[in-house]
Design a protein around this motif. Structure first.
Motif, PDB file in Angstrom:
ATOM      1  N   GLU A  98       0.818  -1.210   0.000  1.00  9.80           N
ATOM      2  CA  GLU A  98       0.000   0.000   0.000  1.00  9.80           C
ATOM      3  C   GLU A  98       0.851   1.259   0.000  1.00  9.80           C
ATOM      4  OE1 GLU A  98      -2.651  -0.624   3.374  1.00  9.80           O
ATOM      5  OE2 GLU A  98      -4.299  -0.797   1.928  1.00  9.80           O
ATOM      6  N   THR A  99       1.955   1.238   0.750  1.00 12.21           N
ATOM      7  CA  THR A  99       2.838   2.408   0.812  1.00 12.21           C
ATOM      8  C   THR A  99       3.444   2.713  -0.548  1.00 12.21           C
ATOM      9  OG1 THR A  99       3.370   1.969   3.126  1.00 12.21           O
ATOM     10  CG2 THR A  99       4.908   3.352   1.887  1.00 12.21           C
ATOM     11  N   LEU A 100       3.910   1.684  -1.251  1.00 17.58           N
ATOM     12  CA  LEU A 100       4.526   1.909  -2.556  1.00 17.58           C
ATOM     13  C   LEU A 100       3.493   2.250  -3.626  1.00 17.58           C
ATOM     14  CD1 LEU A 100       7.167  -0.991  -2.608  1.00 17.58           C
ATOM     15  CD2 LEU A 100       7.518   1.414  -2.036  1.00 17.58           C
ATOM     16  N   ARG A 101       2.254   1.809  -3.435  1.00 18.73           N
ATOM     17  CA  ARG A 101       1.223   2.105  -4.427  1.00 18.73           C
ATOM     18  C   ARG A 101       0.724   3.539  -4.318  1.00 18.73           C
ATOM     19  NH1 ARG A 101      -4.079  -1.663  -4.718  1.00 18.73           N
ATOM     20  NH2 ARG A 101      -4.186  -0.981  -2.549  1.00 18.73           N
ATOM     21  N   ASN A 161       2.522   7.086  -6.356  1.00 19.12           N
ATOM     22  CA  ASN A 161       3.571   6.338  -7.044  1.00 19.12           C
ATOM     23  C   ASN A 161       4.124   7.160  -8.211  1.00 19.12           C
ATOM     24  OD1 ASN A 161       5.168   4.485  -8.325  1.00 19.12           O
ATOM     25  ND2 ASN A 161       3.559   2.984  -8.640  1.00 19.12           N
ATOM     26  N   PRO A 162       5.413   7.549  -8.170  1.00 12.97           N
ATOM     27  CA  PRO A 162       5.961   8.400  -9.239  1.00 12.97           C
ATOM     28  C   PRO A 162       6.565   7.635 -10.412  1.00 12.97           C
ATOM     29  CG  PRO A 162       7.549   8.242  -7.467  1.00 12.97           C
ATOM     30  CD  PRO A 162       6.363   7.387  -7.061  1.00 12.97           C
ATOM     31  N   VAL A 163       6.720   6.319 -10.287  1.00 10.80           N
ATOM     32  CA  VAL A 163       7.475   5.588 -11.309  1.00 10.80           C
ATOM     33  C   VAL A 163       6.647   4.563 -12.071  1.00 10.80           C
ATOM     34  CG1 VAL A 163       9.663   5.906 -10.098  1.00 10.80           C
ATOM     35  CG2 VAL A 163       8.287   3.879  -9.631  1.00 10.80           C
ATOM     36  N   PHE A 164       5.576   4.039 -11.479  1.00 12.34           N
ATOM     37  CA  PHE A 164       4.788   2.997 -12.129  1.00 12.34           C
ATOM     38  C   PHE A 164       3.468   3.561 -12.643  1.00 12.34           C
ATOM     39  CE2 PHE A 164       7.165   0.237  -9.032  1.00 12.34           C
ATOM     40  CZ  PHE A 164       7.932  -0.413  -9.984  1.00 12.34           C
ATOM     41  N   SER A 165       3.127   3.204 -13.861  1.00 13.40           N
ATOM     42  CA  SER A 165       1.783   3.541 -14.336  1.00 13.40           C
ATOM     43  C   SER A 165       0.762   2.606 -13.711  1.00 13.40           C
ATOM     44  CB  SER A 165       1.720   3.439 -15.860  1.00 13.40           C
ATOM     45  OG  SER A 165       2.055   2.115 -16.283  1.00 13.40           O
ATOM     46  N   THR A 166       1.196   1.391 -13.397  1.00 11.66           N
ATOM     47  CA  THR A 166       0.346   0.415 -12.710  1.00 11.66           C
ATOM     48  C   THR A 166       1.216  -0.402 -11.771  1.00 11.66           C
ATOM     49  OG1 THR A 166      -1.042   0.217 -14.691  1.00 11.66           O
ATOM     50  CG2 THR A 166      -1.309  -1.463 -12.992  1.00 11.66           C
ATOM     51  N   LEU A 167       0.799  -0.530 -10.522  1.00 14.62           N
ATOM     52  CA  LEU A 167       1.460  -1.406  -9.557  1.00 14.62           C
ATOM     53  C   LEU A 167       0.414  -2.378  -9.029  1.00 14.62           C
ATOM     54  CD1 LEU A 167       4.069  -2.049  -7.934  1.00 14.62           C
ATOM     55  CD2 LEU A 167       3.177  -0.557  -6.133  1.00 14.62           C
ATOM     56  N   PRO A 182      14.234   4.385  -0.899  1.00  8.06           N
ATOM     57  CA  PRO A 182      14.140   5.149   0.362  1.00  8.06           C
ATOM     58  C   PRO A 182      12.766   5.063   1.017  1.00  8.06           C
ATOM     59  CG  PRO A 182      15.227   6.431  -1.355  1.00  8.06           C
ATOM     60  CD  PRO A 182      14.636   5.238  -2.020  1.00  8.06           C
ATOM     61  N   ARG A 183      11.697   5.060   0.210  1.00 10.41           N
ATOM     62  CA  ARG A 183      10.348   4.970   0.783  1.00 10.41           C
ATOM     63  C   ARG A 183      10.141   3.623   1.476  1.00 10.41           C
ATOM     64  NH1 ARG A 183       5.887   6.378  -3.508  1.00 10.41           N
ATOM     65  NH2 ARG A 183       4.611   6.053  -1.652  1.00 10.41           N
ATOM     66  N   PHE A 184      10.634   2.555   0.839  1.00 12.93           N
ATOM     67  CA  PHE A 184      10.502   1.244   1.470  1.00 12.93           C
ATOM     68  C   PHE A 184      11.340   1.163   2.741  1.00 12.93           C
ATOM     69  CE2 PHE A 184      12.051  -3.135   2.015  1.00 12.93           C
ATOM     70  CZ  PHE A 184      10.843  -3.779   2.213  1.00 12.93           C
ATOM     71  N   HIS A 185      12.551   1.721   2.706  1.00  9.40           N
ATOM     72  CA  HIS A 185      13.406   1.688   3.894  1.00  9.40           C
ATOM     73  C   HIS A 185      12.751   2.435   5.054  1.00  9.40           C
ATOM     74  CE1 HIS A 185      17.067   1.562   6.294  1.00  9.40           C
ATOM     75  NE2 HIS A 185      16.880   2.857   6.535  1.00  9.40           N
ATOM     76  N   GLN A 186      12.148   3.559   4.751  1.00  8.86           N
ATOM     77  CA  GLN A 186      11.483   4.335   5.808  1.00  8.86           C
ATOM     78  C   GLN A 186      10.313   3.552   6.399  1.00  8.86           C
ATOM     79  OE1 GLN A 186       9.982   8.080   4.405  1.00  8.86           O
ATOM     80  NE2 GLN A 186       9.349   8.788   6.428  1.00  8.86           N
TER      81      GLN A 186
END
Length: 755
Positions: free
Chosen positions: A20-23, A26-32, A186-190
């Motif tokens: 949920e955090t990465l979704r 999201n600045p890099v994926f058009s779809t996650l 960095p987002r995942f590490h945080q």
């Protein structure tokens, strides 16, 4: 990836909170999207039940993979939310098998673990999910896991340290993999740092790694790539032997046509034209061989698939011929024809015309070239013989393993009544009644049940891991198996002391356990352990030891350490979901499969009978890779040896034919037949010795590459090397004896008259 003492551990699973955090934002994926390969479920369609593999997917799954439905529609975001109606997408194969076609499936109601779902779509026939090793039968929205899995789903969504969901994403246009890694790591590490509660967890926080996913997941490739590379190498070596043999025969043919080529050149034919003619002949020969090889491959591919699957259900590795394979075959045939026909063609256009016209016999260079090719064939054949010997020895070692339980006349099959709606405490009675009915089948001497079969123990069902205790003493390295009444008797595991688990061990009675002899000796010495108590991990009750069994190999044939100590507990006192029944039969166990199906259908038609197999076949499946290697390599070795012997025979026959005059003079001067035979065989042995001298160091180095496939066999095993050498020398002598014997029967007068 987690840092560890022995290198990083890499996993593709994440907690749902990380997904949920990465979704979000999201600045890099058009779809996650995320997915989870669930357990095998019970799929009931129109009253007919069968086991099915399911994949739980998020609403963006099919859109992210750019998959279009074969019929209906696919799961979207509206379907993947709490409270949404339970819907399902089924695979094309399941649609054909269960509904007769896509048009009949849409809108149909199916039962998944006794829960109604509505079929809304059919996946296209070429789609098998993101992992070729899984190939799901149906796809369910991720948020239907609470419906199917029940209480276990609370941990899946609420526990921030429970890793279970896998992710894939489609990059936005213009975003590289490196940019995505820099933005998301960095987002995942945080996020993951906030889940750590101790200094030890903070010191070993996982890190995010992005990998290309265009080719899907590589679990199947990792499983079969190295074995197939080894087999591909052997095929390449056999191809080299065959090509060397053809080149040898072409050299002999060129020598025989030496007079013809001299006539052509003396009449004004250009060298290029003669070379082109000879290359055309060799390419045609290679092309015909390639065409016959394709016909053979149609049968061979099917045989190889059957050999690898060993009768397993849902085997997803399906090799097939396609245009890429046919193109490579055609190119390889042409290249081999050109490459190995070029040298004989060039030599044929370089004769000394006048001597060739006088006598059509070739000189020494051709003979030396033929001998070099024969030596190369012998050397390569030795390498393949050594590999075959190592794999056959490994297979023999595996078949010699002492299991500690019965192998023959045992039928195994699995049932899961809980997936069909049965609940505690009724489910224990249901399983017990079925066992008694199975035992009443004519020809069945005893029937029992367990959490899983012995050979698959630890890989199926609930596993009891952790620290066991005997009093205040901690038990390390023991395995627990949930077994039913008469399990030891049915599996012919000797009872050394006390009794086995039987019908008196009921849910309300005193919890009991039977331990293996090694565990008893390790923790009780010479004392009798019967009557003592043992405590299992995660259990608040003590179990009384009521018996001691002989040692058995728990798990796979190679799991010697895991099988060292075993604890059997009563199935009625632990009530696992899935049961594996074992029937001891008179004669072929597969004759009783029909009776088993009838009994289960009468008891509850919603329960499918799965994993039907004999004990012997299941054991053989665990060593299917070794069996495959042993069979294929033995076949390759025989083929290589046969081709090399044909080449050696042809070379020596040609050599004898060219020495008719010399042998005739020797015999006219008093040479004995035995001396002539030895003269020819001595040359054969010299060629074989040179080939062995070259190949033995190469075999010692190359055999280390297959070390991971061996069991209780060293790569440089001297016995295997010696046996391969003896076989090769014997075959060489046999191939050279016929030309030698023919040479000893030459008539001196006829030979001298010919000269």
């Amino acid at each position: 990836a987690w840092p560890g003492d022995k290198g990083n551990m890499v996993s593709g699973m994440f907690p749902y909170g990380a997904f949920e955090t990465l979704r979000e934002e999201n600045p890099v994926f058009s779809t996650l999207f995320g997915y989870f390969n669930g357990h095998t479920l019970n799929l009931a369609v129109q009253g007919q039940a069968a086991s099915a593999s399911a994949e739980y997917v998020t609403g963006e799954y099919f859109r992210g993979l750019a998959v279009s439905p074969a019929a209906g529609r696919l799961i979207d975001s509206e379907d993947d939310r709490p409270g949404a109606a339970p819907v399902a997408v089924i695979s094309f194969a399941t649609c054909q098998n269960r509904f007769g076609g896509p048009a009949n499936a849409i809108g149909q109601s199916i039962l998944v673990d006794n829960i109604p779902f509505t079929v809304i779509g059919v996946a296209p026939p070429e789609f098998f999910g993101v992992d070729p090793a899984v190939a799901p039968n149906l796809y369910l929205p991720l948020h239907t896991t609470p419906l199917v899995d029940g209480a276990g789903a609370d941990r899946m969504y609420g526990d921030r340290n429970f890793y279970w969901i896998e992710m894939m994403g489609r990059l936005r246009p213009g975003v590289s993999m490196a940019q995505a890694q820099a933005a998301l790591a960095p987002r995942f590490h945080q996020w993951v740092a906030a889940t750590a509660t101790t200094d030890g967890e903070r010191a070993k926080l996982p890190t995010l790694m992005l990998n290309p996913g265009a080719a899907g997941l590589g679990s199947l490739r990792r499983q079969y790539s190295k074995p197939l590379y080894v087999l591909l190498t052997m095929v390449g070596l056999i191809l080299a032997i065959a090509c060397a043999n053809i080149a040898n025969l072409l050299l002999a043919r060129a020598a025989a046509r030496r007079r013809e080529m001299a006539v052509r050149l003396s009449l004004g034919a250009g060298r290029f034209r003669v070379v082109r003619q000879l290359l055309t002949e060799s390419v045609m020969l290679a092309s015909l061989g390639g065409a016959l090889g394709v016909l053979f491959a149609i049968w061979g591919v099917r045989s190889l698939t059957l050999l690898l699957s060993k009768g397993r259900e849902n085997f997803t590795l399906h090799a097939e011929l396609n245009w890429n394979v046919l193109g490579v075959t055609a190119a390889l045939s042409v290249v081999c024809g050109l490459l190995f026909g070029l040298a004989p063609a060039i030599q044929s256009t370089r004769p000394d015309v006048m001597p060739a016209l006088k006598n059509g016999r070739g000189g020494g260079p051709r003979r030396r070239a033929q001998h070099v090719l024969v030596v190369a064939q012998i050397a390569i054949s030795f390498l393949i013989l050594v590999a075959a010997g190592l794999f056959v020895r490994t297979l023999n070692n595996l078949h010699s393993v002492q299991l500690g339980y019965a192998r023959e006349n045992i039928l195994l099959f699995s049932l899961n009544a809980r997936q069909a709606g049965h609940r505690d405490p009724e489910i224990a009675t249901f399983y017990a009644d079925l066992r008694k009915r199975f035992e009443s089948i004519p020809g069945v001497s005893s029937a029992t049940l367990s959490q899983s079969s012995i050979i698959s123990a630890g890989h199926a069902g609930k596993a009891y891991r952790g620290t066991m205790k005997i009093g205040a003493v901690t038990v390390e390295g023991a395995s627990v198996m949930v077994a039913g009444p008469r399990f030891l008797t049915t599996m012919q595991i000797p009872i050394l002391a006390g009794r086995e688990i039987d019908d008196r061990d009921q849910p309300g009675s005193r919890p009991v356990a039977v331990i293996s002899e090694r565990l008893a000796r390790t923790y009780f010495g010479n004392e009798n352990p019967v009557g003592r108590r043992i405590t299992l991990p995660d259990e608040k009750r003590d179990l009384e030891i009521v018996g001691v069994s002989a040692n058995l190999r728990y798990g796979g044939l190679k799991n010697e350490e895991e099988s060292a100590m075993t604890v059997f507990v009563a199935v009625s006192q632990f009530s696992p979901d899935r049961m594996t029944y074992a029937l001891r039969t008179a004669g072929d166990p597969l004759r009783y499969v029909k009776s088993v199906h009838e009994i289960v259908r009468e008891a509850d038609s919603r329960i499918p009978v799965t994993n039907v197999v004999t004990q012997a076949a299941e054991i053989d499946r665990t060593i299917s890779q070794e069996v495959t290697f042993a069979k294929l390599c033995t076949g390759f070795a025989v083929l290589a040896l046969l081709i090399a012997c044909v080449g050696l025979y042809g070379t020596m026959s040609y050599s004898v034919a060219r020495q008719v005059g010399e042998i005739g003079i020797r015999m006219a001067l008093g040479a004995q037949r035995g001396a002539v035979v030895w003269m020819v065989l001595r040359r054969v042995l010299l060629l074989a010795a040179v080939g062995l001298a070259i190949s033995v160091p190469a075999a010692l180095s190359a055999s280390r590459l297959v070390k991971s496939f061996l069991f209780e066999t060293q790569p440089n095993d001297p016995g295997t090397l010696a046996l391969a050498g003896v076989v090769l020398l014997s075959a060489a002598i046999l191939a050279g004896y016929a030309p030698a014997r023919r040479a000893s029967r030459i008539d001196p007068l006829a030979a001298l008259r010919h000269e």
